[in-house]
Design a protein around this motif. Sequence first.
Motif, short mmCIF file in Angstrom:
data_model
loop_
_atom_site.label_atom_id
_atom_site.label_comp_id
_atom_site.label_asym_id
_atom_site.label_seq_id
_atom_site.Cartn_x
_atom_site.Cartn_y
_atom_site.Cartn_z
N VAL A 130 0.78 -1.29 0.17
CA VAL A 130 0.07 -0.01 -0.01
C VAL A 130 0.89 1.26 -0.06
O VAL A 130 0.58 2.29 -0.77
N VAL A 131 2.06 1.24 0.85
CA VAL A 131 2.84 2.48 0.81
C VAL A 131 3.49 2.60 -0.63
O VAL A 131 3.83 3.66 -0.97
N GLU A 132 3.91 1.42 -1.25
CA GLU A 132 4.47 1.51 -2.33
C GLU A 132 3.47 2.23 -3.44
O GLU A 132 3.79 3.00 -4.26
N ALA A 133 2.20 1.84 -3.62
CA ALA A 133 1.17 2.31 -4.38
C ALA A 133 1.06 3.85 -3.84
O ALA A 133 1.03 4.64 -4.78
N ILE A 134 0.99 4.02 -2.66
CA ILE A 134 0.87 5.64 -2.37
C ILE A 134 2.29 6.35 -2.95
O ILE A 134 2.02 7.56 -3.47
N GLY A 135 3.21 5.84 -2.95
CA GLY A 135 4.63 6.58 -3.60
C GLY A 135 4.45 6.61 -4.94
O GLY A 135 5.15 7.79 -5.37
N ARG A 136 3.85 5.94 -5.85
CA ARG A 136 3.60 5.95 -7.00
C ARG A 136 2.66 7.22 -7.40
O ARG A 136 2.90 8.20 -8.23
N ASN A 137 1.68 7.54 -6.44
CA ASN A 137 0.86 8.49 -6.43
C ASN A 137 1.60 10.00 -6.16
O ASN A 137 1.48 10.88 -6.96
N LEU A 138 2.18 9.78 -5.27
CA LEU A 138 3.25 10.91 -4.69
C LEU A 138 4.12 11.44 -5.79
O LEU A 138 4.72 12.48 -5.84
N ALA A 139 4.77 10.42 -6.41
CA ALA A 139 5.85 10.83 -7.32
C ALA A 139 5.20 11.58 -8.43
O ALA A 139 5.92 12.38 -9.07
N GLU A 140 3.88 11.56 -8.70
CA GLU A 140 3.19 12.46 -9.81
C GLU A 140 3.53 14.05 -9.26
O GLU A 140 2.97 14.78 -10.13
N ILE A 141 3.72 14.05 -8.14
CA ILE A 141 3.43 15.60 -7.63
C ILE A 141 4.82 15.89 -7.17
O ILE A 141 4.93 16.98 -6.23
N GLY A 142 5.81 15.21 -7.39
CA GLY A 142 7.13 15.44 -6.97
C GLY A 142 7.80 15.23 -5.56
O GLY A 142 8.63 15.62 -5.11
N LEU A 143 6.69 14.38 -5.12
CA LEU A 143 7.12 13.76 -3.61
C LEU A 143 7.33 12.29 -3.57
O LEU A 143 7.31 11.81 -4.69
N SER A 144 7.88 11.83 -2.47
CA SER A 144 8.24 10.19 -2.64
C SER A 144 7.80 9.76 -1.03
O SER A 144 7.53 10.52 -0.28
N ALA A 145 7.65 8.43 -1.23
CA ALA A 145 7.29 7.87 0.08
C ALA A 145 8.17 6.87 0.42
O ALA A 145 8.69 5.77 -0.43
N ARG A 146 8.74 6.79 1.89
CA ARG A 146 9.59 5.73 2.20
C ARG A 146 8.98 4.87 3.30
O ARG A 146 8.64 5.42 4.12
N PHE A 147 9.03 3.62 3.27
CA PHE A 147 8.56 2.51 4.07
C PHE A 147 9.57 2.36 5.16
O PHE A 147 10.48 2.21 5.01
N VAL A 148 8.86 2.43 6.42
CA VAL A 148 9.63 1.81 7.69
C VAL A 148 8.88 1.01 8.43
O VAL A 148 7.47 1.24 8.55
N SER A 149 9.35 -0.14 8.63
CA SER A 149 8.56 -1.20 9.33
C SER A 149 8.38 -0.82 10.76
O SER A 149 9.19 -0.33 11.51
N ASP A 150 7.10 -0.70 11.38
CA ASP A 150 7.04 -0.66 12.68
C ASP A 150 7.28 -1.48 13.66
O ASP A 150 7.03 -1.42 15.03
N ARG A 151 8.27 -2.51 13.28
CA ARG A 151 8.67 -3.55 14.04
C ARG A 151 10.01 -2.76 14.91
O ARG A 151 10.51 -3.70 15.84
N GLY A 152 10.40 -2.09 14.39
CA GLY A 152 11.70 -1.48 15.02
C GLY A 152 11.27 -0.10 15.60
O GLY A 152 10.11 0.46 15.75
N ASP A 153 12.31 0.81 16.03
CA ASP A 153 12.27 2.05 16.67
C ASP A 153 11.51 3.02 15.61
O ASP A 153 12.28 3.04 14.65
N LEU A 154 10.45 3.59 15.99
CA LEU A 154 9.96 4.43 14.99
C LEU A 154 10.77 5.87 15.09
O LEU A 154 11.37 6.26 15.87
N PRO A 155 10.99 6.53 13.78
CA PRO A 155 11.88 7.66 13.66
C PRO A 155 10.82 8.94 14.17
O PRO A 155 9.83 8.85 14.11
N ASP A 156 11.47 9.96 14.76
CA ASP A 156 10.89 10.74 15.59
C ASP A 156 9.99 11.83 14.37
O ASP A 156 9.21 12.34 14.70
N ASP A 157 10.66 11.73 13.09
CA ASP A 157 10.05 12.59 12.14
C ASP A 157 9.45 11.68 10.97
O ASP A 157 9.23 12.28 9.97
N PHE A 158 8.67 10.63 11.48
CA PHE A 158 7.95 10.22 10.48
C PHE A 158 6.61 10.87 10.15
O PHE A 158 6.30 11.74 11.18
N ASP A 159 5.90 10.71 9.18
CA ASP A 159 4.78 11.58 8.52
C ASP A 159 3.35 10.90 8.67
O ASP A 159 2.72 11.57 9.29
#
Length: 315
Positions: A181-210
Amino acid sequence: MLTEGVSLIDSRSDRVVMEPNPTYWNPARRPTVRIVYDNVIGKAEGIKSVAAGDGRVDVVFDLTPDEAKGFPASDKGRIQTKKAKTILTGVFNENRPESPWRDPEVRKALNLAIDRRAILDQGAHGYGTVIPAFIQPGRYGADPGMTPLPHDPQAAKAVLEKAGLGGRDLVFVSSPAWKGVVEAIGRNLAEIGLSARFVSDRGDLPDDFDVKLEWYFDWTPQYPVACVHREFFGKDATLRQGPEDPAFDALYDKLLHATGEDVEGVTREVERYVQDRSKALFLYSPFTLFAVSDRVAFTAYDTCMSELAETRIKG
């Protein structure tokens, strides 16, 4: 030992055996089959067994969309679907004071950036229902006049660039099950100059996740109010995801004190509010997926329970 309900447990080991309970209170739903839960056969092996029709496994619960898509061609078994009382939605990270997601216009812009139908088709092989807010269409409290936010990438791009998010790499946190799903969202975001990076919630969450993808029940008949509303935004909630929202708290207080026919109307007010303010990244409601042998008539329930009370052996 259970003395009421659907059956009696007579074994606790690698195999849990459940016999029909002849004293079950509801004769119309009294079980007729002996059920064996096998705790040794793995999920992948169980799916293969259903497809092969070898008689070892008749029902496998909770397949992922990828597992359902990959089910072998078979005349011995099939994939069975059920619309469940669940939703998959994105929780914006509003906890940091400088978070851009505190702005409802920016939250709305990200909603406009994604094509929900494409996300569902590409990320979950079509196994689900696109949702306009937190309650599935047709469920108690859903507003029949409410439609999902449109896919408008140009409007989204203008707002996100104005907010300083142009070209940004957005971090999405989810379980591995939603990586597609994240990868599919990333394809949409690429159309407007953004990108999506997947991070597994099995590890420590980065403070700056969106955004974090979360799976929730949308409502319960025992308490006919959208439970997810309280979990996200209710005044007394332990899971409040964003800053205080007095307007929502007032609505929710109204909801708590509504009675009779008023309850559904106020619930719809809440639904319209969360969509108007783009309180989340609204995605879709996943189907519950089962691999089922053609040897049995399996009745799927729309709760989270693995209920087999009405399953019957054919013939």
